[in-house]
Design an enzyme around this catalytic site. Structure first.
Site, short mmCIF file in Angstrom:
data_model
loop_
_atom_site.label_atom_id
_atom_site.label_comp_id
_atom_site.label_asym_id
_atom_site.label_seq_id
_atom_site.Cartn_x
_atom_site.Cartn_y
_atom_site.Cartn_z
N TRP A 21 156.98 36.48 36.36
CA TRP A 21 156.92 36.65 34.91
C TRP A 21 158.26 36.37 34.26
O TRP A 21 158.33 35.77 33.18
CB TRP A 21 156.37 38.03 34.53
CG TRP A 21 154.91 38.11 34.83
CD1 TRP A 21 154.31 38.87 35.78
CD2 TRP A 21 153.86 37.33 34.21
NE1 TRP A 21 152.96 38.63 35.79
CE2 TRP A 21 152.65 37.69 34.84
CE3 TRP A 21 153.84 36.37 33.21
CZ2 TRP A 21 151.42 37.13 34.48
CZ3 TRP A 21 152.61 35.80 32.84
CH2 TRP A 21 151.42 36.19 33.49
N ASP A 32 160.32 42.94 28.87
CA ASP A 32 158.89 42.70 29.00
C ASP A 32 158.33 43.86 29.82
O ASP A 32 158.58 43.95 31.02
CB ASP A 32 158.66 41.36 29.71
CG ASP A 32 157.17 41.10 30.00
OD1 ASP A 32 156.33 41.95 29.67
OD2 ASP A 32 156.87 40.03 30.58
N LYS A 85 147.12 45.80 30.62
CA LYS A 85 147.35 46.40 31.93
C LYS A 85 147.28 47.92 31.83
O LYS A 85 146.47 48.53 32.48
CB LYS A 85 148.68 45.93 32.50
CG LYS A 85 148.53 44.60 33.24
CD LYS A 85 149.35 43.50 32.70
CE LYS A 85 148.97 42.16 33.31
NZ LYS A 85 149.79 41.09 32.78
C1 LIG Z 1 150.37 39.96 32.45
C2 LIG Z 1 151.80 39.82 32.15
C3 LIG Z 1 152.26 38.91 31.19
C4 LIG Z 1 151.33 37.97 30.44
O1 LIG Z 1 150.55 38.67 29.56
P1 LIG Z 1 149.48 37.93 28.62
O2 LIG Z 1 149.03 39.06 27.77
O3 LIG Z 1 148.45 37.37 29.52
O4 LIG Z 1 150.19 36.88 27.86
C5 LIG Z 1 153.61 38.85 30.93
N1 LIG Z 1 154.47 39.64 31.57
C6 LIG Z 1 154.08 40.53 32.52
C7 LIG Z 1 155.08 41.39 33.20
C8 LIG Z 1 152.72 40.64 32.83
O5 LIG Z 1 152.32 41.52 33.76
#
Ligand SMILES: *Cc1c(COP(=O)(O)O)cnc(C)c1O
Length: 361
Positions: free
Chosen positions: A102, A172, A196
């Site tokens: 990521w 993030d 998530k």
């Molecule tokens: C799933 C995830 C993303 C991407 O998220 P989207 O909502 O699909 O754009 C980005 N960063 C991390 C750490 C993730 O787990």
């Protein structure tokens, strides 16, 4: 109906009470005679849900008054673009920690907007560890320093964060947002896709310190500017009414159960159950991640071979446990055990892991 045990990485498990309430209210929202998803986002009915969600989020994470909370679309992925566009002004440099899949994606987008310095690169260790936070320093003149608090695919998680001084720290937190208490003051921006830990997909939450709203590049279109959404209370355009409603219900439940203190403890206990089995059957299971940085959200492991991994996953599926296949880029197995995963669910997996090791070891 027999509910399966859901270990998918995302979209992922939601509390069954929340799903039931969504179902119950779907056609006739609180006696309004309409579904909320067919009601104007400018109505008093929706306004209440929107503001409840904002207030609950602020309360649970203890977000200080000088931070705005934004509800956006485009997932965390759009933030890979919006962060550099909003924080770097008209060109400049920014710092990234390269900690896995990521982080790499976030960096790739930032490189299109400005100059990226990689202040930590975990590729030599195959991203199985993280730096000591005190060793991570921003570059002179950097606009911000970016971390990925939990690498969902690799299963590594920052336990403490670097002190970046006057350079805003950006995180993030897509896969561990609201999983543990946090001092928001350490950060300039926190962003997360909801799907998530806290809701369905279609919603990204962005927490941004107010002074940073003035930094944006001159040429941003309306949607791309954080300021647009901050000034419009995240109602500049039509918000993701459904995911915001669902998240509101998730947050209400979180508050009722005791907030982040409760979830922190629960998440630690759930993760321990799995890491303990992995340690106890150390000749059979392997978790490649540095024990200091093992994720409480995504537990990655392998059995002694790819065929056994496959058999493990097939056996789990037969027992009603779904989503245990590792990400296609790394293979092996992965159990995603976010906030809404029950302790019973993890116990069921742990005892299956023991049985499988005994039968195949
Ligand atoms: C799933 C995830 C993303 C991407 O998220 P989207 O909502 O699909 O754009 C980005 N960063 C991390 C750490 C993730 O787990």
């Amino acid at each position: 109906m027999a509910r399966k045990i859901n270990f998918y990485a995302g979209p992922s498990v939601l509390p069954v009470e929340v799903l039931e309430e969504l179902g119950k209210e779907m056609v006739d929202f609180k006696g309004s005679g309409l579904s909320l998803v067919e009601t104007s986002h400018r109505s008093a009915t929706y306004d209440e849900v929107h503001n409840n969600a904002l207030n609950l989020f602020r309360e649970l994470l203890n977000v200080p008054e000088n931070y705005k909370i934004l509800f956006l679309q485009g997932g965390a992925t759009l933030q890979f673009t919006m962060v550099p566009m909003n924080l770097m002004g008209n060109g400049g440099i920014c710092d990234y920690t390269n900690t896995g899949a990521w982080a790499k994606k976030a960096m790739a987008d930032a490189r299109i907007i400005g100059n990226v310095n990689v202040v930590y690169d975990g590729s030599a260790e195959n991203f199985m560890s993280l730096p000591e936070p005190s060793t991570v320093k921003p570059t002179e003149g950097s606009s911000y320093l970016h971390v990925t608090s939990n690498e969902t695919i690799g299963g590594v998680q920052w336990k403490e964060f670097p002190d970046t001084g006057n350079v805003p720290l950006v995180a993030d937190m897509s896969s561990d947002i609201l999983s543990r208490p946090l001092d928001v003051n350490q950060f300039g921006v926190i962003y997360a896709g909801a799907q998530k830990n806290i809701g369905p997909s279609g919603l990204a939450v962005v927490i941004v310190r107010e002074d940073l709203l003035e930094r944006q590049a001159d040429n941003l279109t309306a949607y791309m500017a954080y300021k647009t959404h901050a000034d419009g209370d995240s109602l500049y355009n039509t918000p993701g009414v459904f995911p915001i409603w669902a998240m509101e219900l998730v947050l209400k439940r979180m508050k009722r159960l005791g907030g982040l203190t409760y979830f922190d403890k629960m998440n630690q206990e759930k993760a321990d159950l799995l890491y303990n089995v992995i340690a106890q059957y150390g000749d059979f299971y392997n978790c490649p991640v540095d024990p200091r940085y093992r994720s409480l959200m995504n537990v990655v492991f392998t059995t002694p071979g790819a065929d056994l991994d496959k058999a493990f996953i097939a056996g789990a599926t037969e027992k009603g446990m779904l989503g245990l296949k590792g990400h296609r880029s790394v293979g092996g197995c992965r159990a995603s055990i976010y906030n809404a995963m029950t302790r019973e669910g993890v116990e069921t997996l742990a005892s299956y892991m023991e049985d499988f090791a005994k039968a195949n070891g």
